[in-house]
Enzyme design. Structure first.
Site, mmCIF file in Angstrom:
data_model
loop_
_atom_site.group_PDB
_atom_site.id
_atom_site.type_symbol
_atom_site.label_atom_id
_atom_site.label_comp_id
_atom_site.label_asym_id
_atom_site.label_seq_id
_atom_site.Cartn_x
_atom_site.Cartn_y
_atom_site.Cartn_z
ATOM 1 N N GLY A 13 0.840 -1.150 0.053
ATOM 2 C CA GLY A 13 0.082 -0.096 0.121
ATOM 3 C C GLY A 13 1.016 1.081 0.195
ATOM 4 O O GLY A 13 2.045 1.227 -0.414
ATOM 5 N N CYS A 14 0.714 2.352 0.592
ATOM 6 C CA CYS A 14 1.009 3.554 0.919
ATOM 7 C C CYS A 14 2.396 3.512 1.471
ATOM 8 O O CYS A 14 2.625 2.876 2.576
ATOM 9 C CB CYS A 14 0.350 4.533 1.562
ATOM 10 S SG CYS A 14 1.295 6.016 1.725
ATOM 11 N N PHE A 15 3.510 3.785 0.774
ATOM 12 C CA PHE A 15 4.829 3.670 1.322
ATOM 13 C C PHE A 15 5.085 4.220 2.591
ATOM 14 O O PHE A 15 6.035 3.951 3.477
ATOM 15 C CB PHE A 15 6.001 3.974 0.243
ATOM 16 C CG PHE A 15 6.123 5.058 -0.448
ATOM 17 C CD1 PHE A 15 5.506 6.227 0.061
ATOM 18 C CD2 PHE A 15 6.637 5.111 -1.699
ATOM 19 C CE1 PHE A 15 5.435 7.325 -0.637
ATOM 20 C CE2 PHE A 15 6.806 6.334 -2.411
ATOM 21 C CZ PHE A 15 6.132 7.378 -1.947
ATOM 22 N N CYS A 17 3.482 4.340 5.283
ATOM 23 C CA CYS A 17 2.825 3.307 6.314
ATOM 24 C C CYS A 17 3.749 2.210 6.416
ATOM 25 O O CYS A 17 4.332 1.946 7.624
ATOM 26 C CB CYS A 17 1.457 2.526 5.936
ATOM 27 S SG CYS A 17 0.184 3.563 5.534
#
Length: 178
Positions: A13-15, A17
């Site tokens: 997902g979002c890097f 995170c």
């Protein structure tokens, strides 16, 4: 004891995170946010990645000391701090750039990746859809995406999306934290 530094390249997902999660793990020397796995020519930009048209995933590249933490332990933490059962999605983030992916550096990492996914599958009701692929070119993301959580903890996304993942990390993997 000398260091045995190795690389792991993961997309969950979002890097922002995944970077925040692994910055807290014992044995992790460095975490760099970036992009990998696309087919557009040249170095992609964040804006291009967000379009979903380049085929790249938001990833992190972890430099870790294998004398302190194993690649297998890195993967177990990875697989339990994001949802590996949603195709091209993590929470509200949707698109191929948010896919769950392990980019392996060698055949041993591929074998370990296959085994960890097999061992973790029974803990999920849905099928794990994490991609396992050889590491293509890794592109470092722009500077404003490095250390994002540490520098923006009061930002809404950090409070509502990243902080709960860190709580999960601390609960499930307390013995692996710095």
């Amino acid at each position: 004891m000398s260091k045995d530094l190795q690389l792991a390249t993961l997309g969950g997902g979002c890097f922002w995170c995944t970077e925040a999660v692994f910055q807290e793990v014992k044995g992790v020397e460095k975490v760099i946010s970036g992009y990998a796995g696309g087919n557009a020519p040249g170095k992609p930009t964040y804006r291009e990645i967000c379009s979903g048209l380049t085929g790249h995933a938001e990833v992190i590249q972890i430099t870790f000391d294998a004398n302190i933490i194993s690649f297998e332990d890195i993967l177990v933490i990875f697989m339990t701090t994001h949802d590996p059962t949603t195709l091209n999605r993590q929470g509200a983030d949707r698109g191929t750039q948010y896919r769950s992916v392990i980019f392996y550096n060698n055949e041993n990492q591929k074998l370990i990746s296959d085994e960890v996914l097999k061992q973790i599958q029974p803990y999920y009701d849905d099928k794990i859809v994490t991609e396992i692929s050889p590491l293509p070119v890794f592109y470092e993301a722009e500077q404003e995406h490095q250390n994002y959580y540490r520098e923006n903890t009061q930002q809404g996304y950090c409070s509502f999306v990243i902080a709960p993942k860190l709580s999960k990390l601390r609960k499930l993997h307390a013995d692996k934290l710095k």
